[in-house]
Structure formats: structure tokens, C-alpha cells
Design a protein around this motif. Sequence first.
Motif, short mmCIF file in Angstrom:
data_model
loop_
_atom_site.label_atom_id
_atom_site.label_comp_id
_atom_site.label_asym_id
_atom_site.label_seq_id
_atom_site.Cartn_x
_atom_site.Cartn_y
_atom_site.Cartn_z
N HIS A 7 0.83 -1.20 0.00
CA HIS A 7 0.00 0.00 0.00
C HIS A 7 0.87 1.26 0.00
O HIS A 7 0.60 2.22 -0.73
N GLY A 8 1.93 1.24 0.81
CA GLY A 8 2.84 2.39 0.87
C GLY A 8 3.58 2.62 -0.44
O GLY A 8 3.74 3.76 -0.88
N THR A 9 4.02 1.55 -1.07
CA THR A 9 4.70 1.73 -2.35
C THR A 9 3.73 2.17 -3.44
O THR A 9 4.11 2.94 -4.32
N PHE A 11 1.28 4.16 -2.85
CA PHE A 11 1.15 5.60 -2.56
C PHE A 11 2.35 6.36 -3.10
O PHE A 11 2.20 7.46 -3.66
N LEU A 14 2.30 7.47 -6.60
CA LEU A 14 1.49 8.66 -6.85
C LEU A 14 2.23 9.94 -6.48
O LEU A 14 1.96 11.00 -7.03
N ARG A 15 3.15 9.85 -5.54
CA ARG A 15 3.81 11.04 -5.01
C ARG A 15 5.12 11.40 -5.71
O ARG A 15 5.57 12.53 -5.62
N CYS A 25 9.63 1.59 -7.29
CA CYS A 25 8.52 1.39 -6.35
C CYS A 25 7.58 0.30 -6.85
O CYS A 25 7.09 -0.51 -6.07
N LYS A 83 -2.67 4.80 -9.25
CA LYS A 83 -3.85 5.31 -8.55
C LYS A 83 -4.87 4.19 -8.31
O LYS A 83 -5.40 4.05 -7.21
N PHE A 86 -3.53 1.87 -5.64
CA PHE A 86 -3.65 2.45 -4.30
C PHE A 86 -5.09 2.36 -3.80
O PHE A 86 -5.34 1.96 -2.65
N SER A 90 -6.47 0.04 -0.75
CA SER A 90 -7.25 0.67 0.33
C SER A 90 -8.54 -0.10 0.58
O SER A 90 -8.91 -0.36 1.72
N TYR A 153 -2.59 17.78 3.72
CA TYR A 153 -2.76 17.23 2.39
C TYR A 153 -2.69 18.32 1.32
O TYR A 153 -2.18 18.10 0.23
N ARG A 159 3.56 16.30 -6.62
CA ARG A 159 4.54 15.22 -6.68
C ARG A 159 5.90 15.75 -6.23
O ARG A 159 6.23 16.91 -6.43
#
Length: 169
Positions: A7-9, A11, A14-15, A25, A83, A86, A90, A153, A159
Amino acid sequence: LFVFLFHGTAFLTLRLAKTSLILRCQEVALKTGAIAAIFFVLCMAMTLTYTDLFTKPVAAVALVGAALFFIMAMLSMKLGKGKASFLLSSAAIVATTVAFFAGLFPRLMVSSLNPAWSLTITNASSSPYTLSVMTVAAGIFVPIVLIYQSWSYYIFRKRVTAKDAEEHY
């Protein structure tokens, strides 16, 4: 652990702005996702064997849904759709949480010594006075936390680029 690593990777894809980092990633996500899938199947098998969680239809459907969401998240990651990956991971996390809460209800913690000694919602609840005080505290502090989270946020909405890293050295 491995589901949350995946889940973190997802995310991070996306960043990050740099394509080479996004590809790294994605590689890490696929490796941790494969390990997570193995442990998820093991968890489901042990849950079926050692608990009565699957006797409640909502829990069984939610666990199967969680598995399907996670498989779709891994496929999305393989296709390079961060996306979707992720969002699907979730959904898998939420479905797993729903499954375990639905399966345990009204128990909060099952006693390994005697099922009659399990911690339930009724015997774990607070007094009416405590609940009143906590309602007031939550009414004050939850909006503050939500405002702070919204601001956070908003600040970190773009990015991350190499230029951003250079500006903070």
C-alpha cells in the motif's frame, strides 16, 4: 505488514515525479504484494481453521472481497496504474477490517481459556458520564484534527521532484 508495504509503495508511485523511482517502487510493490498474497491466504486458512469468523456471512464475503481487491490492486500495479492500485489496496484493507469486526461482533477479544470469558462490547463499555465527557472532547478535537489533516494534504499535494529535495539541503 506486507499488505501495508504494498500500500505504501502504491502511494509512493502517486507522489514521486521521477520515472526511475516510480519503476523501482512498482518492482518493490510487486514483490511485497506476492509475499502479502501468500500470507493473506495463510491468514484466511488459519482463520477458517481456528475461529468461527467464517460462520457470519458478512465476514466471509468481506474476506473474499478483500482478496479480490488485493489481486486487482496487484494487477493494476503490474499495468503501471498506481492510482487504481492504491485505491484497490485501500479497499482490501477496509474489507479485511470489516470482515474481522463483523466476524467478532459482539466480541472484542476472544478468550483463549474459555469463550464465556471473552471481552464483549457490553462488558468493555464505559460509564454514561465517561461517554458524555468523551463526546464533548471529540466534538472539540476532531474538527481540529480534520482541519490539520486537510491543511497537510493541501501543502503536500504535488509530486516530489529532485528540485524539491535540493531546496531543503
